[in-house]
Design a protein around this motif. Sequence first.
Motif, PDB file in Angstrom:
ATOM      1  N   GLN A   1       0.837  -1.194   0.000  1.00  0.00           N
ATOM      2  CA  GLN A   1       0.000   0.000   0.000  1.00  0.00           C
ATOM      3  C   GLN A   1       0.883   1.260   0.000  1.00  0.00           C
ATOM      4  O   GLN A   1       0.674   2.173  -0.804  1.00  0.00           O
ATOM      5  CB  GLN A   1      -0.905  -0.010   1.217  1.00  0.00           C
ATOM      6  N   ASP A   2       1.889   1.259   0.873  1.00  0.00           N
ATOM      7  CA  ASP A   2       2.779   2.429   0.956  1.00  0.00           C
ATOM      8  C   ASP A   2       3.456   2.715  -0.382  1.00  0.00           C
ATOM      9  O   ASP A   2       3.673   3.859  -0.758  1.00  0.00           O
ATOM     10  CB  ASP A   2       3.866   2.198   2.013  1.00  0.00           C
ATOM     11  N   ASP A   3       3.838   1.638  -1.066  1.00  0.00           N
ATOM     12  CA  ASP A   3       4.548   1.836  -2.331  1.00  0.00           C
ATOM     13  C   ASP A   3       3.595   2.052  -3.510  1.00  0.00           C
ATOM     14  O   ASP A   3       4.037   2.156  -4.650  1.00  0.00           O
ATOM     15  CB  ASP A   3       5.450   0.628  -2.622  1.00  0.00           C
ATOM     16  N   GLY A   4       2.302   2.071  -3.236  1.00  0.00           N
ATOM     17  CA  GLY A   4       1.345   2.425  -4.278  1.00  0.00           C
ATOM     18  C   GLY A   4       0.929   1.285  -5.192  1.00  0.00           C
ATOM     19  O   GLY A   4       0.445   1.520  -6.293  1.00  0.00           O
ATOM     20  N   PHE A   5       1.104   0.047  -4.729  1.00  0.00           N
ATOM     21  CA  PHE A   5       0.688  -1.088  -5.564  1.00  0.00           C
ATOM     22  C   PHE A   5      -0.736  -1.537  -5.245  1.00  0.00           C
ATOM     23  O   PHE A   5      -1.397  -2.150  -6.056  1.00  0.00           O
ATOM     24  CB  PHE A   5       1.632  -2.268  -5.379  1.00  0.00           C
ATOM     25  N   LEU A   6      -1.163  -1.266  -4.028  1.00  0.00           N
ATOM     26  CA  LEU A   6      -2.483  -1.718  -3.585  1.00  0.00           C
ATOM     27  C   LEU A   6      -3.214  -0.571  -2.908  1.00  0.00           C
ATOM     28  O   LEU A   6      -2.585   0.286  -2.292  1.00  0.00           O
ATOM     29  CB  LEU A   6      -2.341  -2.828  -2.531  1.00  0.00           C
ATOM     30  N   THR A   7      -4.544  -0.590  -3.022  1.00  0.00           N
ATOM     31  CA  THR A   7      -5.318   0.222  -2.099  1.00  0.00           C
ATOM     32  C   THR A   7      -5.942  -0.768  -1.122  1.00  0.00           C
ATOM     33  O   THR A   7      -6.420  -1.828  -1.522  1.00  0.00           O
ATOM     34  CB  THR A   7      -6.432   1.011  -2.801  1.00  0.00           C
ATOM     35  N   VAL A   8      -5.880  -0.431   0.147  1.00  0.00           N
ATOM     36  CA  VAL A   8      -6.378  -1.336   1.179  1.00  0.00           C
ATOM     37  C   VAL A   8      -7.398  -0.582   2.011  1.00  0.00           C
ATOM     38  O   VAL A   8      -7.100   0.491   2.540  1.00  0.00           O
ATOM     39  CB  VAL A   8      -5.222  -1.819   2.085  1.00  0.00           C
ATOM     40  N   THR A   9      -8.601  -1.113   2.090  1.00  0.00           N
ATOM     41  CA  THR A   9      -9.601  -0.539   2.998  1.00  0.00           C
ATOM     42  C   THR A   9      -9.981  -1.639   3.981  1.00  0.00           C
ATOM     43  O   THR A   9      -9.421  -2.735   3.937  1.00  0.00           O
ATOM     44  CB  THR A   9     -10.838  -0.046   2.246  1.00  0.00           C
TER      45      THR A   9
END
Lengths: 382, 600
Positions: free
Chosen positions: A351-359
């Motif tokens: 998520q931090d590196d911008g590969f995933l969005t996590v909710t």
Amino acid sequence: MQPEGGFGLYLHWPFCQSKCPYCDFNSHVSAHIDQDRWQRAYLSEIRRYGEITRGRHLDTVFFGGGTPSLMNPDLVHAILEEIRLTWPLSNSFEVTLEANPGSVEAGRFAGYRDAGVNRISMGIQALNDPDLKRLGRLHSVAEALAAYDTARNLFDRVSFDLIYARQDQRIEDWRRELNQALDMAIDHLSLYQLTIEDGTAFGDRHARGGLRGLPPDDDAAAMYFVTQELCEAAGMGGYEISNYARDMAESRHNLIYWRGGDYIGIGPGAHGRLTDASGRHATETALAPLTWLIQVETTGTGTASTEVITPADQAVEYLMMSLRLREGSSRSRFEALNGAGLPEGALAWLQDDGFLTVTKDRIAATDQGRPVLNAILRELLA
Amino acid sequence: MTELDHIRNFSIVAHIDHGKSTLADRLIQSTNTVAERDMKEQLLDSMDIERERGITIKANTVRIDYTAQNGEAYVLNLIDTPGHVDFAYEVSRSMQAVEGSLLVVDASQGVEAQTLANVYQAIDADHEIVPVLNKIDLPAAEPERVCEQIEDVIGIDASDAVMISAKTGLGIADVLEAIVQRLPAPKTGDRDAPLKAMLVDSKYDQYLGVICIVRIIDGTLKKGDRIRMMKTGGTYDVDDVGVYRPAMTTVAALGPGEIGFLNASIKQVRDTRVGDTITHEKRQCTQALPGFKPSQPVVFCGLFPVDSAEFEDLRDAIEKLALNDASFSYEMETSAALGFGFRCGFLGLLHLEVIRDRIEREYDIELITTAPSVIYHIYMRDGTMTELHNPADMPDMAIVDHVEEPRIKATILVPDEYLGDVLKLCQDRRGIQEDLTYAGTRAMVVYDLPLNEVVFDFYDRLKSVTKGYASFDYQMIGYREDYLVKMQVLVNDEPVDALSMMVHRDRAEMRGRAMVEKLKELIPRHMFKIPIQAAIGGRVIARETLSAMRKDVTAKCYGGDASRKRKLLDKQKAGKKKMRQFGKVEIPQSAFISALKMDS
């Protein structure tokens, strides 16, 4: 019981006029096909599955191949008639048929529409003749455009496929070709990067050092981003790794695969996934057309093997398929199957590196994540 | 028991491949010591690895009965010693147990560095030396030139060298006769004096326990005796005494001058000390033999199981191997990178390879071997000194006054045409030339070199630049101060302890650059770009960036692909075992050793 993700039926027609050098699908070239005999086998399988899945509503049917547009419209009609008799159909019932964009096939399009087909997926593959030749296609661009026009006049929903990151294709070439495609497109496109598969003519050639001029990975990645950008701008955002559509114009049948739904697989080499009280089952059929045919005729079933998929494997399959979608995956569904959630450490850095969005309940691959989805899956699952 | 003047004890000194084992086989065969049907190649090399590599690791002994041309019966005891530089100290000990040596030289190859090292030890042990020229049947043989070389380089008379072909058996009778006529009998020996015997070597046998090879000086040794090891103080009841022919053969007693074995239910090799004096518990001899200092490991490396679940198996394997090898040391080590393993000490690189091969082969454990390192002496500001076995443990430079490293004297013999390359190699490895002489068309160079420049791949490089024509030997000469620093490797800003190394400051940039370039090739692309840095203290001295993977996705994945793709992921899970995780980065195991190999 209506499982999550929907319920569809895939029907495999294994024959083609010729085999394309990049294709690793179960397709065969045969001069004489007794379509009546095939019809009897298909209908028998439909009836058999009707028994097993009694009470369910069928959402979609997909005629894949091979080249299903080689089927007689009568055969398609008989199959769909049997399906209508077997299952209650959902309101948005979708029937897709894969079609080759040749002039002969176009002549059968009206017949397919009358039989109940309401969506055509056309394998145009390239919009220039030299490349079509290289891809081993029998049709020309002019023929393809004519067939596409015919389809457009007969069907509300017509999609077509293109293959890109082809030999000697530069980013600019693809941008031009894609713009042309978007001008023609109605509401859906499947845009695949050329993949060299083992066991294909391209695979052999590539292994021998042939097939020069394939774009390096970095260029292929750039082409992918160009594709995202242009389709988005044209109002047909990518809803899956290689599929682009206007809102509500997505392939409902394919969504069943990606959303972890159930599907019946009928025909040689067709796979199925069926969930019942005893668990989720993977079905497979004999690969060779004649073997499948004779098996159905003599034993009354085309299924060669049924395997129970453990909940942990279901979790893997669900994540692997659903992360292909822009909408992503349900974390609670994964966790319920897997018995444990996704690794928090990996989720955090992806998520931090911008590969995933996590909710709270969902994860989805971002535009940056989708081109490296296999690596994301390795991080999350391996 | 045999009278002293009818005993000859000897060893064979030779360079590897010059025919030592074949000659030993012929001596055994021609005296009918072994029945024809039991004859096999390299009778004395008992381990698979010894046979395969053509090297001897442990001392072996064989007793040969020989009736000389004068009609009298003699007992010849051959001690076969390790020939490799790693085991030089073992050789020197074995030499103390015999009175003479056969110097075997290949008549076409001439004297090699290893021959030199071993023959000097024989000379140091006051041996009578009989030169033997082997392979004189070969077309390339030049016996006169080689004799001259022996006289020039070694300085012993080669005018009556025995000419043989161990392969065909030619001249073997002359060798046997020369042993009797030219080698001395044991000088002293009093059968009635208290027992005084030298423990020459000991080895572990899984059925019999520890077997000791002994040389009797005074007195007699027989079954039932209660013996005492004078250094270790251990006392044992002798279960069996005998000789090797080469099979173990029990004898009633061993007397002065004789060499044989004893078996006294000793549990492990570590309980014995080679060079110790064996005497009777009841009637002890007054003066012990001078003894030997135990051999010290000089090369260290970490051994880690590839599969961390095999750590206990590795412990078991290492403990078993150590039972038979007192020179091999080990202690548990934990690496952030590699998990649990052992820091092991070896006599040299060959010793390291032999132990590693045995663990992998005999115990079926796949290993990661970290970079070999030497022992550095770290002098602290407060005046204390600590030994550094593992570069990862290097203290902060702020509290270090200076660092000393072990140096060696290397002797290299090389054909003229490769001399330039050899000098360059030695120079590149911080060598100081001490001597350069010629013997015929071959040059002999002597270099003072840091051991740490030699332990990793010096020998490989030497072989490659000389196409295998150079020979090399070395001895430790002590410690010397130099400007040594610890170089760390950081992958994605995380230090990788297993890749830390001590380097000379002047060469650090070069080594650092080579290392990060190598790692860039060895680490697969990840989803993000990965800086790979070499640093000294906090200062980065070399940097490469592994660019991010841009594309790794399956273009088509529909209902029929799910099973196949899932199985592919399972396979990748298995493949992940072969990787080690550093933060977010996975490094293949093979990278740890490959990264350290230098191409120049």
